[in-house]
Design an enzyme around this catalytic site. Structure first.
Site, PDB file in Angstrom:
ATOM      1  N   THR A 152       0.948  -1.282  -0.059  1.00 29.30           N
ATOM      2  CA  THR A 152      -0.084   0.123   0.051  1.00 29.30           C
ATOM      3  C   THR A 152       0.976   1.174  -0.170  1.00 29.30           C
ATOM      4  O   THR A 152       2.061   1.003   0.611  1.00 29.30           O
ATOM      5  CB  THR A 152      -0.928   0.077   1.351  1.00 29.30           C
ATOM      6  OG1 THR A 152       0.093   0.011   2.489  1.00 29.30           O
ATOM      7  CG2 THR A 152      -1.753  -1.119   1.365  1.00 29.30           C
TER       8      THR A 152
ATOM      9  N   LYS B 275     -13.979  18.325   9.244  1.00 27.01           N
ATOM     10  CA  LYS B 275     -14.728  18.220  10.705  1.00 27.01           C
ATOM     11  C   LYS B 275     -15.087  19.676  10.823  1.00 27.01           C
ATOM     12  O   LYS B 275     -14.375  20.269  11.644  1.00 27.01           O
ATOM     13  CB  LYS B 275     -14.610  17.354  11.416  1.00 27.01           C
ATOM     14  CG  LYS B 275     -14.575  15.885  10.971  1.00 27.01           C
ATOM     15  CD  LYS B 275     -13.990  14.617  11.860  1.00 27.01           C
ATOM     16  CE  LYS B 275     -14.094  13.401  11.380  1.00 27.01           C
ATOM     17  NZ  LYS B 275     -12.990  12.677  11.691  1.00 27.01           N
TER      18      LYS B 275
ATOM     19  N   TRP C 110     -19.569  17.134   8.653  1.00 29.68           N
ATOM     20  CA  TRP C 110     -18.523  16.631   7.925  1.00 29.68           C
ATOM     21  C   TRP C 110     -18.738  17.324   6.394  1.00 29.68           C
ATOM     22  O   TRP C 110     -19.717  17.487   5.916  1.00 29.68           O
ATOM     23  CB  TRP C 110     -18.528  15.204   7.739  1.00 29.68           C
ATOM     24  CG  TRP C 110     -18.195  14.343   8.987  1.00 29.68           C
ATOM     25  CD1 TRP C 110     -17.926  15.086  10.005  1.00 29.68           C
ATOM     26  CD2 TRP C 110     -18.170  13.085   8.929  1.00 29.68           C
ATOM     27  NE1 TRP C 110     -17.759  13.846  10.880  1.00 29.68           N
ATOM     28  CE2 TRP C 110     -17.743  12.582  10.157  1.00 29.68           C
ATOM     29  CE3 TRP C 110     -18.522  11.729   7.891  1.00 29.68           C
ATOM     30  CZ2 TRP C 110     -17.497  11.450  10.809  1.00 29.68           C
ATOM     31  CZ3 TRP C 110     -18.092  10.666   8.371  1.00 29.68           C
ATOM     32  CH2 TRP C 110     -17.699  10.346   9.733  1.00 29.68           C
TER      33      TRP C 110
ATOM     34  N   GLU D 217      -5.829  -3.302  -1.377  1.00 29.88           N
ATOM     35  CA  GLU D 217      -6.453  -4.409  -0.748  1.00 29.88           C
ATOM     36  C   GLU D 217      -7.640  -5.059  -1.382  1.00 29.88           C
ATOM     37  O   GLU D 217      -7.969  -6.047  -1.011  1.00 29.88           O
ATOM     38  CB  GLU D 217      -6.804  -3.854   0.640  1.00 29.88           C
ATOM     39  CG  GLU D 217      -5.620  -3.599   1.664  1.00 29.88           C
ATOM     40  CD  GLU D 217      -5.294  -2.139   1.653  1.00 29.88           C
ATOM     41  OE1 GLU D 217      -5.600  -1.516   0.475  1.00 29.88           O
ATOM     42  OE2 GLU D 217      -4.675  -1.544   2.635  1.00 29.88           O
TER      43      GLU D 217
END
Ligand code: AMP
Length: 537
Positions: free
Chosen positions: A185, A436, A441, A330
Site C-alpha cells: 500500500t 470536520k 462533515w 487491498e
C-alpha cells in the site's frame, strides 16, 4: 451415482496459455525507452514469459519466493508478470517513486530474491543495493551494457538472462490458492503493508474486469494501460487482456498528453485506463489538437474521484464514455464499477451524467456495507458511514502479519461513503481527509470536484485546517490552469449554490504545483501540516 465436474485450478499461466493458443497473432505493443515502439504478440509473450520463468528457476528461485520489479508498463515487465507468477514465484511490483527508505523497507520486508529494474532507476539501485542484503541478483531490464554493469557489482541484464531460459518451458501445475503477486500500500502513515494476491483471486478478478457491466473488454479491443503495472497489478488489465485476447498497448515512460494521444491514434486504442491527473494531460493535448480521439470509445477512471467536469468533456466533446471505478490495493482493486441499470434508460442527459459520477455498484464477487461509529450497519441511503468490503479478491491478512486485517469478516476500507437504494456507492472522503467543521462533515472530494470545473483551475486539494471556533474549516489549494490567474474571491463565489454556505471554503490559496504521488493521490497530511496555522487567528 453422483456426477462431478472437472476441477481445473484458476492459474495465471492458464491465462497466458489461452491467449497464446487462441489469440496468437494479436498484437502486444510497447513504447520502449529508446523511443522505439516494439510490437510482439500473445504467442511470443507466452514463449518469452516461459523463458524468463525457466531462467529464474535456473538461478535458484523456488516456489513462493518473491521476485521484484521496479518498472513502468512495457514488454519486459509484461513477460515478467506472467513468467514470475506462472512459474509459482511471487511477482512483487514496486513503485519506483517511493522514498528510498520505503523502497528499502519494502524489498527487505518482502525478502525479495531478485530485483528487476529499468535503466532510469540504475542510479537509485546503485545507491541503495547495499541496504538490501537479501537480494541475490539485480537485473537491469535491457540489453547488456558495460558502463551500466560497472554501477552495481554482479549486475545482470534481462536480455542476457532470458537467453539462459528454456524455450520449451512447461508451466508447473499450481494450486489456485498459491500466491501470485505482491503489492504494498502507499503507506502515507507508518510502514507500507503488503497485499499478497493469489492465482485464484487474480483470475476471478480478471473475469470481473472484462464483464459487460464492468469494462466490457473483448478480443476486438485495443487496450491502452496507462495505470502503472507497479500499482495493484494495473487494475488487473494485463490479465484481462490475456483472458479476452485483446490487443494490449503499454505506454512505457511516455505518459504526457501528447505521447498518449499519439499512441491512441497509432494503435487504434478503443479502451484506456488511467487516473484523473493523467487524463487531465490528455484532455489538454486533445484541446490543442484537431486530431480527435480516434477509435477511443471508453475509459475506466479510478484511483481518485474523477471530477464530473472531466467526465462531461470526455462524453460531450469526444464521445468517450467514462466508467468510474473504485478500489484499493487491498481489493485487487475492483470494488465498484459505475454502469447504468435497465431502469436508467430513460433518464435525462443531466440525470444520467449525475448517476455516472458515483463510484458505482459492486460486481458479483464483492459485497459492501456501511457502518456508523458504533459499528452498526447503516441502511439509510442519505447517511454516510465507514465503507467495509468482503469478497473473493479482498485482503484477509497483510503479508507477514499474524493478525487478520478484518473486523467481523469485513475489511474496513478507511473510506467514508454513502450507498443509495440501488447499491450505487459514492465516496465522500478518506476518513482521515474528511473536513470536520462544527460537528458536521464536509467532503473534500466534492469541493475539489467543483474547484476543477472552474476554467482557471487545473488541480485542487481541499484540506481541513484547525479553526478556533469550528474545530476545522475547509481551505482550498488550487493550481492555475494554463495562462490563467485564479482569483480567490471569484472562486469562492463560484461555490455559491453548488454547496451549502457553511461548506464553502474559508480560503483559496493558489499554489505553484500540486504534488501528487505516482498513483494520483495528493499527500494531504503534508499540506495539513504546512497550513496548520492559517486560520488560528
Ligand atoms: P490505493 O490503495 O493506493 O489504490 O488507494 C485506494 C484509495 O484511493 C481508496 O481507498 C480511495 O480513497 C481512493 N480511490 C480509489 N478510487 C477512487 C474513486 N474512484 N473515487 C474516489 N476515491 C478513490
Amino acid at each position: 451415482m453422483s456426477g462431478s465436474m472437472m476441477d481445473m485450478p484458476l492459474t495465471i499461466s492458464s491465462l497466458i496459455k489461452h491467449a497464446a493458443q487462441y489469440h496468437p497473432e494479436t498484437e502486444v505493443v510497447s513504447a520502449e525507452l529508446d523511443g522505439s515502439v516494439q510490437t510482439s504478440n500473445w504467442k511470443t509473450v507466452e514463449l518469452r514469459s516461459g523463458q524468463i520463468a525457466s531462467a529464474l528457476t535456473k538461478l535458484g528461485v523456488t516456489s513462493g519466493q518473491r521476485v521484484a520489479t521496479i518498472a513502468m508498463n512495457n514488454m519486459r515487465h509484461l513477460e515478467l508478470y506472467f513468467g514470475i507468477s506462472g512459474a509459482g514465484f511471487v511477482c512483487h511490483t514496486i513503485n519506483p517513486r517511493l522514498f528510498p527508505e520505503q523502497l528499502i523497507y519494502i524489498v527487505n520486508h518482502a525478502e525479495d530474491e531478485v530485483v528487476f529494474f529499468e535503466a532510469p532507476f540504475l542510479p537509485l539501485i546503485a545507491k541503495l543495493h547495499v541496504k538490501m542484503p537479501n537480494v541475490k541478483y539485480f537485473v537491469l531490464m535491457g540489453p547488456k551494457n558495460e558502463e551500466q554493469a560497472a554501477a552495481v557489482p554482479g549486475l545482470m541484464f534481462y536480455d542476457e538472462l532470458i537467453k539462459t531460459g528454456y524455450e520449451g518451458y512447461v508451466w508447473p501445475d499450481l494450486d489456485e490458492r498459491h500466491p501470485s503477486s505482491l503489492c504494498y500500500t502507499s503507506g502515507t502513515t507508518g510502514n507500507p503493508k503488503g497485499v499478497q494476491y493469489t492465482h485464484r483471486s487474480t483470475v476471478l478478478h480478471s473475469l470481473t474486469v472484462i464483464a459487460p457491466d464492468s469494462c466490457s473488454i473483448s478480443a476486438r479491443d485495443s487496450m491502452l494501460v496507462v495505470v502503472p503495472m507497479f500499482h495493484v497489478n494495473a487494475w488487473g488489465l494485463p490479465y484481462a487482456s490475456a483472458i479476452t485476447g485483446a490487443k494490449l498497448v503499454l505506454p512505457g515512460f511516455k505518459l504526457d498528453g501528447d505521447s498518449l494521444l499519439e499512441i491512441i491514434h497509432d494503435q487504434a486504442v478503443s479502451f484506456a485506463a488511467g487516473v484523473p491527473t493523467i487524463w487531465a494531460g490528455l484532455l489538454s493535448s486533445l484541446a490543442a489538437s484537431d486530431k480527435g480521439v480516434g477509435a477511443l470509445n471508453r475509459t475506466i477512471v479510478g484511483g481518485a474521484a474523477c471530477p464530473p467536469s472531466m467526465m462531461a468533456i470526455f462524453r460531450d466533446q469526444y464521445g468517450v464514455d467514462v466508467i468510474h471505478g473504485w478500489g484499493m490495493t487491498e481489493t485487487s482493486p475492483i470494488g465498484t464499477i459505475n454502469q447504468p441499470l435497465k431502469k436508467h434508460e430513460n433518464l435525462s442527459k443531466e440525470q444520467m451524467a449525475t448517476l455516472r459520477t458515483h463510484q458505482g455498484r459492486p460486481p458479483y464477487g464483492v459485497q459492501l456495507q456501511l457502518v456508523d461509529d458504533d459499528g452498526f450497519v447503516i441502511t439509510d441511503p442519505q447517511k454516510q458511514g465507514a465503507l467495509q468490503i468482503r469478497g473473493h479478491w479482498i485482503v484477509d491478512h497483510y503479508f507477514g502479519q499474524e493478525q487478520s486485517a478484518l473486523e467481523n469478516g469485513w475489511f474496513d476500507t478507511g473510506d467514508i461513503a454513502t450507498i443509495d437504494q440501488d447499491g450505487f456507492m459514492t465516496i465522500c472522503d478518506r476518513a482521515k481527509d474528511v473536513i470536520k467543521s462544527g460537528g458536521e462533515w464536509i467532503s473534500s472530494v466534492e469541493l475539489e470536484g467543483i474547484a476543477v470545473s472552474h476554467p482557471d483551475v487545473s488541480d485542487a486539494a481541499a484540506i481541513g485546517v484547525p479553526h478556533p471556533q469550528w474545530d476545522e474549516r475547509p481551505v482550498l489549494l488550487v493550481k492555475a490552469a494554463e495562462d490563467a490567474s485564479p482569483d480567490e474571491a471569484d472562486i469562492l463565489t463560484y461555490f455559491t449554490d453548488k454547496v451549502a454556505k457553511w461548506q464553502i471554503p474559508d480560503r483559496v490559496i493558489v499554489v505553484e504545483d500540486m504534488v501528487r504521488n505516482a498513483t494520483g493521490k495528493i499527500p494531504k497530511q503534508d499540506l495539513r501540516k504546512k497550513y496548520a496555522g492559517l486560520l488560528s487567528d
